[in-house]
Design an enzyme around this catalytic site. Structure first.
Site, PDB file in Angstrom:
ATOM      1  N   GLU A 139       0.850  -1.210   0.000  1.00 44.48           N
ATOM      2  CA  GLU A 139       0.000   0.000   0.000  1.00 44.48           C
ATOM      3  C   GLU A 139       0.884   1.260   0.000  1.00 44.48           C
ATOM      4  O   GLU A 139       0.584   2.256   0.645  1.00 44.48           O
ATOM      5  CB  GLU A 139      -0.941  -0.057   1.219  1.00 44.48           C
TER       6      GLU A 139
HETATM    7  C1  LIG Z   1       2.337  -9.714   1.300  1.00 40.08           C
HETATM    8  C2  LIG Z   1       2.105  -8.743   0.167  1.00 40.08           C
HETATM    9  C3  LIG Z   1       0.811  -8.429  -0.204  1.00 40.08           C
HETATM   10  C4  LIG Z   1       0.576  -7.577  -1.276  1.00 40.08           C
HETATM   11  N1  LIG Z   1      -0.708  -7.356  -1.722  1.00 40.08           N
HETATM   12  C5  LIG Z   1      -0.900  -6.728  -2.913  1.00 40.08           C
HETATM   13  C6  LIG Z   1      -2.196  -6.691  -3.533  1.00 40.08           C
HETATM   14  O1  LIG Z   1      -3.187  -7.187  -2.985  1.00 40.08           O
HETATM   15  N2  LIG Z   1      -2.314  -6.102  -4.746  1.00 40.08           N
HETATM   16  C7  LIG Z   1      -1.250  -5.557  -5.394  1.00 40.08           C
HETATM   17  O2  LIG Z   1      -1.420  -5.067  -6.504  1.00 40.08           O
HETATM   18  N3  LIG Z   1      -0.005  -5.556  -4.831  1.00 40.08           N
HETATM   19  C8  LIG Z   1       0.193  -6.134  -3.609  1.00 40.08           C
HETATM   20  N4  LIG Z   1       1.452  -6.177  -3.064  1.00 40.08           N
HETATM   21  C9  LIG Z   1       2.555  -5.503  -3.726  1.00 40.08           C
HETATM   22  C10 LIG Z   1       3.046  -4.281  -2.973  1.00 40.08           C
HETATM   23  O3  LIG Z   1       2.079  -3.272  -2.989  1.00 40.08           O
HETATM   24  C11 LIG Z   1       4.391  -3.862  -3.602  1.00 40.08           C
HETATM   25  O4  LIG Z   1       5.332  -4.849  -3.246  1.00 40.08           O
HETATM   26  C12 LIG Z   1       4.830  -2.491  -3.149  1.00 40.08           C
HETATM   27  O5  LIG Z   1       3.991  -1.534  -3.724  1.00 40.08           O
HETATM   28  C13 LIG Z   1       6.275  -2.186  -3.529  1.00 40.08           C
HETATM   29  O6  LIG Z   1       6.518  -2.461  -4.869  1.00 40.08           O
HETATM   30  P1  LIG Z   1       7.777  -3.350  -5.291  1.00 40.08           P
HETATM   31  O7  LIG Z   1       7.778  -4.556  -4.432  1.00 40.08           O
HETATM   32  O8  LIG Z   1       7.749  -3.544  -6.748  1.00 40.08           O
HETATM   33  O9  LIG Z   1       9.036  -2.470  -4.876  1.00 40.08           O
HETATM   34  P2  LIG Z   1       9.769  -1.377  -5.790  1.00 40.08           P
HETATM   35  O10 LIG Z   1       8.750  -0.492  -6.394  1.00 40.08           O
HETATM   36  O11 LIG Z   1      10.716  -2.051  -6.679  1.00 40.08           O
HETATM   37  O12 LIG Z   1      10.561  -0.548  -4.671  1.00 40.08           O
HETATM   38  C14 LIG Z   1      11.796  -1.014  -4.092  1.00 40.08           C
HETATM   39  C15 LIG Z   1      12.350   0.043  -3.136  1.00 40.08           C
HETATM   40  O13 LIG Z   1      12.657   1.238  -3.850  1.00 40.08           O
HETATM   41  C16 LIG Z   1      11.980   2.350  -3.294  1.00 40.08           C
HETATM   42  N5  LIG Z   1      11.559   3.242  -4.379  1.00 40.08           N
HETATM   43  C17 LIG Z   1      10.908   2.904  -5.520  1.00 40.08           C
HETATM   44  N6  LIG Z   1      10.703   3.993  -6.274  1.00 40.08           N
HETATM   45  C18 LIG Z   1      11.218   5.040  -5.602  1.00 40.08           C
HETATM   46  C19 LIG Z   1      11.316   6.450  -5.855  1.00 40.08           C
HETATM   47  N7  LIG Z   1      10.819   6.993  -6.957  1.00 40.08           N
HETATM   48  N8  LIG Z   1      11.902   7.219  -4.911  1.00 40.08           N
HETATM   49  C20 LIG Z   1      12.395   6.700  -3.786  1.00 40.08           C
HETATM   50  N9  LIG Z   1      12.338   5.382  -3.497  1.00 40.08           N
HETATM   51  C21 LIG Z   1      11.754   4.565  -4.386  1.00 40.08           C
HETATM   52  C22 LIG Z   1      10.799   1.782  -2.523  1.00 40.08           C
HETATM   53  O14 LIG Z   1      10.403   2.629  -1.455  1.00 40.08           O
HETATM   54  C23 LIG Z   1      11.374   0.458  -2.018  1.00 40.08           C
HETATM   55  O15 LIG Z   1      12.080   0.685  -0.839  1.00 40.08           O
HETATM   56  C24 LIG Z   1       1.687  -6.984  -1.954  1.00 40.08           C
HETATM   57  C25 LIG Z   1       2.983  -7.276  -1.543  1.00 40.08           C
HETATM   58  C26 LIG Z   1       3.210  -8.167  -0.511  1.00 40.08           C
HETATM   59  C27 LIG Z   1       4.631  -8.501  -0.159  1.00 40.08           C
END
Ligand SMILES: Cc1cc2nc3c(=O)[nH]c(=O)nc-3n(C[C@H](O)[C@H](O)[C@H](O)COP(=O)(O)OP(=O)(O)OC[C@H]3O[C@@H](n4cnc5c(N)ncnc54)[C@H](O)[C@@H]3O)c2cc1C
Length: 606
Positions: free
Chosen positions: A444
């Site tokens: 989220e």
């Molecule tokens: C248990 C679980 C349940 C989930 N449930 C859902 C769901 O129901 N539906 C759904 O769609 N998704 C879901 N997710 C996905 C979740 O919302 C994402 O994992 C989350 O939004 C982060 O995206 P990412 O993992 O791709 O990380 P990334 O986007 O790759 O980010 C990696 C790191 O880089 C940082 N970062 C990225 N961009 C920037 C920027 N521009 N500036 C500074 N820092 C940055 C982030 O803060 C983070 O620390 C779930 C994930 C988990 C683990």
């Protein structure tokens, strides 16, 4: 094993004595039914459900986890029965319109319900929680056919819903979404692609699952401007409203996770699955984010939930377990040693948990009132009212989500620490709370993304600092009235005024710097968020302390001991926790130079 006990005394103190919810409900067009008796009955019924049904399957659900076989997911023992009780109790539709079978009560009651349920069993709460996002999207953007097809069964809880945004290559940056939507020619679309990390994406609790999916139409513009939103049911819906043939959306696997192990997190493969466009083409992301504030506040609740549960586990242990003698002399002279709770450092940990749980709850209850007013704007067709409250909520949201989940995680860790080595052992349930809490700062919108949303979007881009000016003026206005009173209230109020003024000036300094040093916005954002959170929590603790002091003097609905403990927790917060804001302030005022100086190639290991 912490057995959850709903904190009804604290809930009622906030509802009736701090925030005057009876007057608030009386002012709402959908608040007529929320009489004090009705609210009490709902809270007490919810407390019983949480204590007797959800809490007992929290630890067993973690140990067992979900099972995956041939595309099917089975939830842990007891979950199916608990969900059936949840549906039979009418809990899912508490705040949804009566025309779709809901009870039409204000949204705040749903947030209060979610806090109790989430504290008792966060994994369980994920299933109905994700449905909420799906229902809100259909309600706001669906056409009449879509609303009539999906809402009654979602509102009753017979069907559940999901939000399918994330793909392997993107979670934060949804502009990279690749899932395709091809028009079939009859108004429907064939959806093809893979979504990962989908909470409640597959399970055995409900008869059908309704997915809300982000996908791209042919020739859609690149990036965030080319994303549309679709409804994709697991089972197609027959003309009579029943679940029909299987749509080719299949669960490829479920994740093996650190925490919330009883919540199924699915990889979903859409292989020309039939979907229906919802909202305007290419405006899917905007639509998705309409209810983002309330969804994110729903996750902020997780910070409060884990602080509360970890405190409920740590407190009895600290009273029973004995170790050495208190520094100020023997306390339990007839015992082999004094109880842990006599040691100041253990009290620091317990009081921190209490300050986060009760203070965080008050922040959520305030935001919940704003959410009620926002919904009333929609119900009344009053766009200006809707936007005003949505903007106010938009300012609170990143602080609540970012700060409260970080502090909830810290509190969960402190609960383990109170148990010493026993906290690390599974059977006590304390390490589960820390593992369950860990996800709250990631999904989220990560803490980093909340921080950017606050500083980059809300403060710099959208309001040029106005939101901070207005909020700090509100705090100062309130604190001023108590600044010259003697005793703890006076010193708390003065400490808060000082930090509020610094918040205002520091924002101005960051704004001026950001015009030249763009990286400042990102490098300062986390500390800005945490500083903001500490000051905001101070404001809500001062409000509680003021009310509790008045009730101590004149009498109130609770015992004098209850009010006294409120003032004492507030004093602890101001003396021992609020000063942490000053460290964050110093860090947020530093330029981005030291953060950005090192060449990427020089980030070498070893
Ligand atoms: C248990 C679980 C349940 C989930 N449930 C859902 C769901 O129901 N539906 C759904 O769609 N998704 C879901 N997710 C996905 C979740 O919302 C994402 O994992 C989350 O939004 C982060 O995206 P990412 O993992 O791709 O990380 P990334 O986007 O790759 O980010 C990696 C790191 O880089 C940082 N970062 C990225 N961009 C920037 C920027 N521009 N500036 C500074 N820092 C940055 C982030 O803060 C983070 O620390 C779930 C994930 C988990 C683990």
């Amino acid at each position: 094993m912490p057995q959850y006990k709903a904190p009804l005394r604290d809930v009622k103190f906030l509802l009736n004595e701090v925030f005057d919810y009876p007057a608030h409900y009386a002012s709402l067009s959908n608040g007529g039914e929320a009489t004090p008796d009705m609210v009490d009955a709902i809270l007490e019924g919810c407390a019983t459900f949480c204590e007797e049904i959800l809490s007992p399957i929290n630890h067993s659900g973690d140990l067992e986890g979900c099972h995956f076989e041939n595309g099917n997911v089975t939830t842990p023992k007891g979950f199916k029965e608990a969900y059936a009780e949840y549906v039979a109790g009418g809990w899912q539709g508490l705040s949804h319109p009566t025309e779709y079978g809901g009870q039409g009560l204000p949204m705040s009651l749903n947030l209060m319900k979610s806090e109790m349920m989430g504290t008792a069993n966060w994994s369980f709460t994920m299933y109905p929680g994700l449905s909420l996002g799906c229902m809100n999207t259909v309600m706001q953007y669906g056409n009449d056919t879509q609303k009539n097809t999906y809402l009654p069964k979602l509102v009753s809880g017979e069907w559940t819903g999901t939000m399918c945004l994330t793909e392997p290559q993107c979670g934060t940056d949804l502009g990279q979404v690749k899932t395709k939507a091809e028009p079939v020619g009859d108004g429907s679309y064939k959806i093809t692609g893979t979504k990962i990390f989908i909470s409640a994406g597959e399970h055995d609790l409900s008869e059908n699952i309704i997915h809300i999916v982000l996908a791209r139409l042919p020739d859609a513009p690149k990036g965030t401007r080319g994303i549309s939103l679709f409804i994709v049911p697991k089972f197609m819906v027959n003309a009579d409203g029943s679940a029909g043939t299987r749509n080719p959306v299949v669960c490829g696997s479920i994740e093996h996770k650190m925490g919330i192990r009883a919540s199924a997190t699915a990889v979903l493969n859409f292989d020309e699955a039939i979907g229906y466009l919802i909202a305007e083409p290419n405006k899917g992301l905007e639509a998705m984010f309409t209810f983002m504030n309330t969804a994110r506040i729903g996750t902020a609740v997780q910070g409060v939930a884990h602080a509360e549960l970890s405190y409920q586990g740590a407190l009895p242990y600290a009273k029973e377990r004995r170790s050495m003698r208190a520094l100020s002399g023997k306390k339990d002279a007839d015992q082999v040693a004094d109880a842990l709770i006599w040691h100041a450092d253990v009290r620091r940990m317990l009081l921190t948990q209490k300050a986060v749980a009760e203070g965080g709850r008050s922040m959520i209850y305030h935001a919940a009132k704003l959410a009620d007013n926002m919904v009333n704007g929609i119900l009344e067709g009053n766009q200006a009212k809707y936007e005003d409250y949505d903007n106010q909520l938009g300012f609170y949201t990143p602080i609540l989500k970012g700060f409260l989940t970080e502090m909830g995680l810290e509190s969960a860790n402190l609960g383990m620490q109170v148990f010493g080595g026993h906290g690390y052992i599974k059977e006590h349930g304390m390490e589960q709370i820390a593992r369950d809490a860990r996800i709250s700062t990631l999904y989220e919108g990560t803490t980093g993304i909340q921080a950017l949303d606050l500083l980059g979007r809300k403060v710099l881009l959208q309001t040029r600092g106005k939101c901070i000016k207005e909020f700090t003026n509100e705090i100062i206005g309130f604190a001023k009235a108590h600044a010259f009173s003697g005793g703890p209230l006076g010193s708390m109020a003065r400490a808060l005024i000082r930090r509020s003024l610094r918040w205002k000036w520091s924002t101005l300094r960051i704004m001026l710097r950001a015009a030249k040093d763009r990286d400042t916005v990102s490098s300062s954002s986390y500390d800005f968020l945490m500083f903001s959170g500490f000051v905001m929590l101070g404001y809500f603790w001062l409000q509680q302390a003021v009310v509790a002091s008045e009730k101590l003097a004149k009498g109130g609905k609770e015992t004098p001991e209850f009010y006294k403990s409120k003032v004492q927790t507030a004093e602890f917060y101001f003396e021992r926790m609020l000063p942490r804001a000053d460290g964050h302030r110093k860090a947020m005022l530093a330029t981005s130079a030291s953060t950005m100086a090192m060449d990427n190639e020089h980030f070498v290991m070893g």
